[in-house]
Design a protein around this motif. Structure first.
Motif, PDB file in Angstrom:
ATOM      1  N   ILE A  34       0.752  -1.264   0.027  1.00 24.19           N
ATOM      2  CA  ILE A  34       0.121  -0.059  -0.176  1.00 24.19           C
ATOM      3  C   ILE A  34       0.805   1.171   0.028  1.00 24.19           C
ATOM      4  O   ILE A  34       0.431   2.321  -0.761  1.00 24.19           O
ATOM      5  N   MET A  53      -4.750   3.735  -3.081  1.00 25.92           N
ATOM      6  CA  MET A  53      -4.370   2.426  -2.213  1.00 25.92           C
ATOM      7  C   MET A  53      -4.812   2.722  -0.689  1.00 25.92           C
ATOM      8  O   MET A  53      -4.845   1.659  -0.007  1.00 25.92           O
ATOM      9  N   HIS A  54      -5.043   3.896  -0.439  1.00 27.26           N
ATOM     10  CA  HIS A  54      -5.342   4.178   0.898  1.00 27.26           C
ATOM     11  C   HIS A  54      -6.910   4.682   1.018  1.00 27.26           C
ATOM     12  O   HIS A  54      -7.306   5.155   1.981  1.00 27.26           O
ATOM     13  N   ALA A  59      -7.422  -0.916  -0.796  1.00 27.22           N
ATOM     14  CA  ALA A  59      -6.784  -1.792   0.084  1.00 27.22           C
ATOM     15  C   ALA A  59      -7.144  -3.372  -0.304  1.00 27.22           C
ATOM     16  O   ALA A  59      -6.487  -4.351  -0.076  1.00 27.22           O
ATOM     17  N   MET A  62      -5.420  -4.547  -2.914  1.00 30.71           N
ATOM     18  CA  MET A  62      -3.822  -5.004  -2.129  1.00 30.71           C
ATOM     19  C   MET A  62      -3.835  -6.320  -1.458  1.00 30.71           C
ATOM     20  O   MET A  62      -3.093  -6.968  -1.550  1.00 30.71           O
ATOM     21  N   ALA A 104      -4.053  -4.565   5.296  1.00 30.81           N
ATOM     22  CA  ALA A 104      -4.649  -3.648   4.387  1.00 30.81           C
ATOM     23  C   ALA A 104      -5.588  -2.755   4.977  1.00 30.81           C
ATOM     24  O   ALA A 104      -5.639  -1.383   4.789  1.00 30.81           O
TER      25      ALA A 104
END
Length: 167
Positions: A34, A53-54, A59, A62, A104
């Motif tokens: 991440i 990705m945050h 997530a 990921m 994640a």
């Protein structure tokens, strides 16, 4: 800071509570994957630093990427000699998947508490209701305490059993 070790404290505690069900290695791998996005954005001077990705959607991707990477590496390891630190090659998919998911999603939650540029519920909402719900010093202290507890439990369990736990 990308790839902050503070996240790993929670992973150590979760792994120590359920060592056969939660992979600490995949917890850490998901966190690092991440933060590759944040490092990339920092290096290029792009904003927001904590972008897709945050989010919980990012997530989720990921988690899938972490499990897929594990499967690819394990398949590769069966054909070619790869080092096997912490016995990663003998891990089963369920603990890897659970560790990755916990890593994640907790990453998004923890970073949402401390970074104003995160929109954890994007694309459904640009709000960040978690920002500042816990003072940063308290959050860091709690994660350090969790790390110490996790390491202590794993260490004591290892001494008692005469061996180690798969990560």
């Amino acid at each position: 800071m990308p790839v902050t070790p503070f996240h790993f404290g929670l992973g150590a505690a979760l792994h120590s509570a359920a060592p056969k069900r939660v992979s600490f290695l995949s917890f850490c791998a998901a966190n690092v994957l991440i933060d590759v996005e944040s490092l990339y954005n920092l290096v290029l001077g792009q904003h927001p630093v904590h972008a897709f990705m945050h989010t919980f959607v990012g997530a989720t991707l990921m988690v899938v990427a972490t499990v897929a990477l594990f499967l690819v590496l394990r398949s590769f390891a069966s054909k070619f000699w790869l080092p096997n630190p912490f016995g990663w090659q003998s891990l089963l998919v369920p603990p890897v998947a659970l560790g990755a998911a916990l890593g994640a999603y907790s990453h998004v939650v923890l970073d949402s508490v401390m970074h104003a540029d995160i929109q954890p519920f994007s694309p459904f909402s640009s709000a960040n209701p978690l920002l500042g719900v816990i003072p940063l010093g308290t959050l860091h202290l709690a994660l350090l305490v969790l790390a110490a507890l996790g390491v202590a439990v794993v260490g004591l369990r290892s001494l008692h059993s005469g061996g180690g736990n798969a990560s």
